[in-house]
Design a protein around this motif. Structure first.
Motif, PDB file in Angstrom:
ATOM      1  N   UNK A   1      16.263 -11.811  17.565  1.00 35.34           N
ATOM      2  CA  UNK A   1      17.055 -11.079  17.569  1.00 35.34           C
ATOM      3  C   UNK A   1      16.870  -9.351  17.935  1.00 35.34           C
ATOM      4  N   UNK A   2      15.855  -9.241  17.750  1.00 29.98           N
ATOM      5  CA  UNK A   2      15.545  -7.626  18.448  1.00 29.98           C
ATOM      6  C   UNK A   2      15.479  -7.952  19.824  1.00 29.98           C
ATOM      7  N   UNK A   3      15.151  -8.950  20.486  1.00 31.04           N
ATOM      8  CA  UNK A   3      15.059  -9.265  22.051  1.00 31.04           C
ATOM      9  C   UNK A   3      16.531  -8.966  22.503  1.00 31.04           C
ATOM     10  N   UNK A   4      17.551  -9.263  21.476  1.00 37.24           N
ATOM     11  CA  UNK A   4      18.922  -9.229  22.013  1.00 37.24           C
ATOM     12  C   UNK A   4      19.366  -7.473  21.763  1.00 37.24           C
ATOM     13  N   UNK A   5      18.726  -6.804  20.686  1.00 37.30           N
ATOM     14  CA  UNK A   5      19.311  -5.805  20.133  1.00 37.30           C
ATOM     15  C   UNK A   5      18.562  -4.496  20.620  1.00 37.30           C
ATOM     16  N   UNK A   6      17.385  -4.615  21.206  1.00 38.37           N
ATOM     17  CA  UNK A   6      16.538  -3.751  21.682  1.00 38.37           C
ATOM     18  C   UNK A   6      16.211  -4.257  22.906  1.00 38.37           C
ATOM     19  N   UNK A   7      16.528  -3.275  24.098  1.00 35.55           N
ATOM     20  CA  UNK A   7      16.282  -3.721  25.566  1.00 35.55           C
ATOM     21  C   UNK A   7      15.872  -2.517  26.234  1.00 35.55           C
ATOM     22  N   UNK A   8      14.927  -2.417  27.013  1.00 31.51           N
ATOM     23  CA  UNK A   8      14.732  -1.548  28.011  1.00 31.51           C
ATOM     24  C   UNK A   8      15.160  -2.262  29.377  1.00 31.51           C
ATOM     25  N   UNK A   9      15.490  -1.357  30.280  1.00 32.39           N
ATOM     26  CA  UNK A   9      16.343  -1.914  31.506  1.00 32.39           C
ATOM     27  C   UNK A   9      15.235  -2.405  32.509  1.00 32.39           C
ATOM     28  N   UNK A  10      14.587  -3.437  32.343  1.00 31.83           N
ATOM     29  CA  UNK A  10      13.818  -3.953  33.478  1.00 31.83           C
ATOM     30  C   UNK A  10      14.380  -4.538  34.636  1.00 31.83           C
ATOM     31  N   UNK A  11      15.635  -5.002  34.743  1.00 32.38           N
ATOM     32  CA  UNK A  11      16.502  -5.406  36.155  1.00 32.38           C
ATOM     33  C   UNK A  11      16.416  -4.302  37.034  1.00 32.38           C
ATOM     34  N   UNK A  12      16.361  -2.986  36.553  1.00 36.03           N
ATOM     35  CA  UNK A  12      16.735  -2.008  37.549  1.00 36.03           C
ATOM     36  C   UNK A  12      15.190  -1.322  37.748  1.00 36.03           C
ATOM     37  N   UNK A  13      14.159  -1.814  37.226  1.00 34.42           N
ATOM     38  CA  UNK A  13      12.714  -0.797  37.297  1.00 34.42           C
ATOM     39  C   UNK A  13      12.433  -0.610  38.550  1.00 34.42           C
ATOM     40  N   UNK A  14      12.509  -1.481  39.708  1.00 35.61           N
ATOM     41  CA  UNK A  14      12.246  -1.283  41.018  1.00 35.61           C
ATOM     42  C   UNK A  14      13.069  -0.177  41.574  1.00 35.61           C
ATOM     43  N   UNK A  15      14.257  -0.236  41.411  1.00 40.05           N
ATOM     44  CA  UNK A  15      15.539   0.685  41.857  1.00 40.05           C
ATOM     45  C   UNK A  15      15.083   2.013  41.239  1.00 40.05           C
ATOM     46  N   UNK A  16      14.368   2.111  40.215  1.00 35.45           N
ATOM     47  CA  UNK A  16      14.312   3.286  39.657  1.00 35.45           C
ATOM     48  C   UNK A  16      12.692   3.837  39.715  1.00 35.45           C
ATOM     49  N   UNK A  17      12.087   3.272  40.929  1.00 31.96           N
ATOM     50  CA  UNK A  17      10.672   3.448  41.142  1.00 31.96           C
ATOM     51  C   UNK A  17       9.759   3.400  39.803  1.00 31.96           C
ATOM     52  N   UNK A  18      10.150   2.389  39.007  1.00 26.00           N
ATOM     53  CA  UNK A  18       9.253   2.173  37.898  1.00 26.00           C
ATOM     54  C   UNK A  18       9.546   3.029  36.699  1.00 26.00           C
ATOM     55  N   UNK A  19      10.326   3.683  36.656  1.00 29.95           N
ATOM     56  CA  UNK A  19      11.147   4.367  35.469  1.00 29.95           C
ATOM     57  C   UNK A  19      11.744   3.318  34.692  1.00 29.95           C
ATOM     58  N   UNK A  20      11.520   3.307  33.309  1.00 25.09           N
ATOM     59  CA  UNK A  20      12.310   2.577  32.641  1.00 25.09           C
ATOM     60  C   UNK A  20      13.333   3.404  31.719  1.00 25.09           C
ATOM     61  N   UNK A  21      14.565   2.799  31.410  1.00 24.49           N
ATOM     62  CA  UNK A  21      15.597   3.426  30.666  1.00 24.49           C
ATOM     63  C   UNK A  21      16.212   2.387  29.566  1.00 24.49           C
ATOM     64  N   UNK A  22      16.590   3.115  28.784  1.00 22.03           N
ATOM     65  CA  UNK A  22      17.294   2.038  27.423  1.00 22.03           C
ATOM     66  C   UNK A  22      18.309   1.360  27.984  1.00 22.03           C
ATOM     67  N   UNK A  23      18.540  -0.015  28.066  1.00 23.97           N
ATOM     68  CA  UNK A  23      19.784  -0.807  28.275  1.00 23.97           C
ATOM     69  C   UNK A  23      20.382  -0.789  26.776  1.00 23.97           C
ATOM     70  N   UNK A  24      19.850  -1.304  25.781  1.00 26.99           N
ATOM     71  CA  UNK A  24      20.292  -1.244  24.416  1.00 26.99           C
ATOM     72  C   UNK A  24      19.398  -0.795  23.392  1.00 26.99           C
ATOM     73  N   UNK A  25      19.690   0.284  22.895  1.00 27.05           N
ATOM     74  CA  UNK A  25      18.985   1.004  22.044  1.00 27.05           C
ATOM     75  C   UNK A  25      18.944   0.440  20.380  1.00 27.05           C
ATOM     76  N   UNK A  26      17.987   0.514  19.666  1.00 23.60           N
ATOM     77  CA  UNK A  26      17.874   0.089  18.345  1.00 23.60           C
ATOM     78  C   UNK A  26      19.077   0.433  17.555  1.00 23.60           C
TER      79      UNK A  26
END
Length: 134
Positions: A106-131
Motif C-alpha cells: 500500500x505504501x509503495x503505491x502511496x509513497x513514491x520517489x521519482x526513479x523513472x527520471x533519476x538519470x534525466x535529473x542527474x541522480x537527483x530524486x524528487x517526490x512523485x507521490x508524497x505521503x
C-alpha cells in the motif's frame, strides 16, 4: 509479462522457488494495477513507469526491495543503497509476513520517489507521490 516472472521463479533453485513464487503472488494481489516485468534480470513492478518493488535471488536469501522504502516509516525494512530504497531478505517462504508485506505494498503505491527520471535529473530524486498527498 507474468510469464517472464513465472519463468524467472521456475529457474531458481528448489530452495528459492517457494519464496519467489509467494512474493510474486502477494505483489500481484497487492498491486494489481502495477506492470510486472523483468528488469535488470529480476522481477520488478512499475506504477506508471516508476519502479516500486522487486526481488532478487541472492546467495543466502531472496531480497525484496522497495525503491521508496526508506520513506515508509516501517520496521522490518532496512536502508539499501544511497537513494531512498529499503529491503528485507527472506530465507524461507514461511518467513514472509503477509500483513506487513500488504502494508508495504500500500505504501509503495502511496509513497513514491521519482526513479523513472533519476538519470534525466542527474541522480537527483524528487517526490512523485508524497505521503501527505495520497
Amino acid at each position: 509479462m507474468l510469464e517472464a516472472i513465472s519463468a524467472y521463479n521456475k529457474s531458481q533453485s528448489p530452495e528459492w522457488q517457494p519464496v519467489c513464487i509467494r512474493l510474486a503472488h502477494e505483489i500481484a494481489v497487492g498491486l494489481p494495477e502495477a506492470e510486472p516485468r523483468i528488469w535488470h534480470r529480476a522481477p520488478v513492478w512499475f506504477l506508471k513507469g516508476n519502479p516500486v518493488v522487486g526481488y532478487w535471488v541472492r546467495k543466502s536469501a531472496v531480497q525484496l526491495l522497495f525503491w521508496s522504502g526508506q520513506s515508509f516509516g516501517e520496521e522490518g525494512l532496512r536502508p539499501e543503497g544511497k537513494f531512498k530504497a529499503a529491503d528485507v531478505c527472506f530465507a524461507r517462504a514461511e518467513d514472509i509476513d503477509s500483513a506487513a508485506l500488504a502494508r508495504w505494498l500500500v505504501k509503495a503505491r502511496t509513497i513514491q520517489w521519482d526513479y523513472k527520471n533519476i538519470v534525466k535529473r542527474r541522480g537527483a530524486l524528487e517526490w512523485l507521490v508524497r505521503p501527505d498527498s495520497a
